[in-house]
Design an enzyme around this catalytic site. Sequence first.
Site, short mmCIF file in Angstrom:
data_model
loop_
_atom_site.label_atom_id
_atom_site.label_comp_id
_atom_site.label_asym_id
_atom_site.label_seq_id
_atom_site.Cartn_x
_atom_site.Cartn_y
_atom_site.Cartn_z
N ASP A 84 37.61 43.14 33.95
CA ASP A 84 36.16 42.98 34.00
C ASP A 84 35.51 44.08 34.85
O ASP A 84 36.17 44.72 35.68
CB ASP A 84 35.79 41.63 34.62
CG ASP A 84 36.11 40.46 33.69
OD1 ASP A 84 36.69 40.70 32.62
OD2 ASP A 84 35.80 39.32 34.07
N HIS A 236 40.32 43.11 37.38
CA HIS A 236 39.11 43.93 37.40
C HIS A 236 39.47 45.41 37.45
O HIS A 236 40.39 45.80 38.18
CB HIS A 236 38.24 43.58 38.61
CG HIS A 236 37.71 42.17 38.60
ND1 HIS A 236 38.49 41.09 38.98
CD2 HIS A 236 36.49 41.68 38.24
CE1 HIS A 236 37.77 39.98 38.87
NE2 HIS A 236 36.56 40.30 38.42
#
Length: 714
Positions: A84, A236
């Site tokens: 992400d 991430h």
Amino acid sequence: MARHVARPDPRAHWVLLLLGLLVLLAALSFHGLVTGVSGGSGRAAGVAAPAPEEVTSSGPVLRLDRPEPVSRAMPDRTIALTFDDGPDPQWTPQILDLLRRHDARATFFVVGARVNEHPDLVRRMLAEGHEIGSHTYTHADLSAVPGWRRELELSLTRKAIAGVTGREVTLFRPPFSSQPAALTAPEYAALREAAGTGHVAVLTDRDTKDWQRPGVPEIVTAATPERGRGAVVLMHDGGGDRSQTLAALDTLIPALTGQGYRFTTVSAGIGAPASTVPAAVDSRIGGTALRWTQTGAGWVAGGMNLLLVVALLLGVGRLAVQVVCAQIHVRRVRRPRGPRRVVDAPVSVIVPAYNEAANIAATVRSLVASAYPALEVIVVDDGSSDGTADIVERLGLRGVRVIRQANAGKPAALNTGIRAARANLLVLVDGDTVFQPDTVHRLVQAFADPTVGAVSGNTKVANRRRLLGRWQHLEYVIGFNLDRRMYDVLECMPTIPGAIGAFRREVLLTVGGVPSDTLAEDTDLTMQVLRAGWRVVYEERAIAWTEAPSSLRQLWRQRYRWCYGTMQAMWKHRHALREPVVGGPTTVGAGGKLGRRGLPYLTVFQIVLPLAAPAVDVFALYGLIFLPWSSLVLAWAGLLLLQTFTAAYALHLDGERYGPLWTLPFQQLVYRQLMYLVVVQSTVTVLLGNRLRWQRMIRTGDAAALVGATPPGR
């Protein structure tokens, strides 16, 4: 005073200015949203009800466009690594390199704004067999924003990806999401709404919380499924330092591969078709336009930041130069070196007057009452219709002459008085000005120096009881007089005010008298004197009280004429930029100091920066919307404090009371805007070639009331 035929003032530029400012605000606002400056990308606070049980107990891949939710999960020993908050120019390439080295595939949920910033990384993801999905355009919590914002976040992200890759995405992961069990009712509602536009929600089985940087072993443990099960793993590639994520991947992938796990994309893991499809032409065009808009907005924001820094540095630099020069000027004037010859030669005071019935008697009386041994007063009535000349004649004062002429304008009236004057020292005075008894004496003492050709006095506002008058009083003391001290020291005085100025007769004859081809004849004349090689100095103790405009309309008309006329004079004397910096009354064309110092200063601080001021105000409005109020208030208070110290110092130098300082904050909210709009109007008038006519101010007689009274603020 003279009336010239003029075309109507242009009006369309105000519409264009307003539209331009709105476009600027829109660009800045878009940049604020894109970069997350507003703080609106944070997760909503508070405790919300959970989502329905059939969702919270389901798999991580959710299709919610049907009456009943449909969920899917990864098969055993199948890992879908998901990343992400990217793409990130530092960490995403390193993660891609690592995945390629281990021959692993992953799914990247990209932020639309960052897609436009780093399009090559998104193209590389697809080229290397990875999958991409939407993570909103600005990383906003969709459960906490209005419906139109949710729709816009998803639509813009799709367009951004389409413009960069030519593909549209269907996978979607909401920011701040985790496992299905943690899904709240508002988040579920947002996912249902997204499903209506063709999005498939992807949550996670294993949340590594790598954004907290808990340590590489903890990340590896959090990413490892239990007993050979499959999992969607959340990591991430953007939003901060991802060095621990990289190190954990380098441990996790080989370890699980050795246990028979495969690393694939979300769609391939659940056996679904590819989640990206060819984008329509309009989506590609829209995405490209969006990227250009975002890039342009970034340039605008960067330009505004640069403008503010430059303006701040110029402002602080200007203040420093003013203070230093003021100190030099004070020492020079108040503590002169050696004896100074007293000037007591005859002086002729010339008063051009057009419909000055309200103040002319007081002006003439104050001149006659001057403590100067040899003084004549010449009042040139320029075709007045209110009995100005009759009032002077009825006074019957000794040493006062009245000359009547048909209305021809202030320069013509001054030249008439110059021709009629008997003395070699001439003082030019407006018809609404009141002198103190020692004003003439102090004004002409500078002529003891044979290189001085003209002297500027100290103009003060008489009608300062009301707020507008106080603002102008501060402007005169802070701006005009501080500037004149600086100009004196730098020997580039561009303006001797019409209210009070003294000239050698030979200087006026040399330059051809008072010019009439600009509306700022006082500025034009002063520049001619400088270019003729004479010094122009400032005498702070030669005080003249003048009546300032008493309404915003009158103030606008006066400053419009001043600004327009100053621009005319600057253009007329632009060749001073190429003249050498030399001195002496016999050196014709010695305007180098005016050209090197005075004209650039006027250009920057009286034209360029005021023209930029509307954009600065829009930037301030942008700050009110997007920046923390504490930072904005602190910055504004700092600037106001700096202005207050400047004003207090200027008032101290002029021997004025500090009482009007309380009006400074209000001056910034009204008066400043009026002044820069005057510059805008004047610039447009100059560019369009319009001829501005003389605009006469209505007098109230406030200056006349000072005769025999104690001057205000003394």
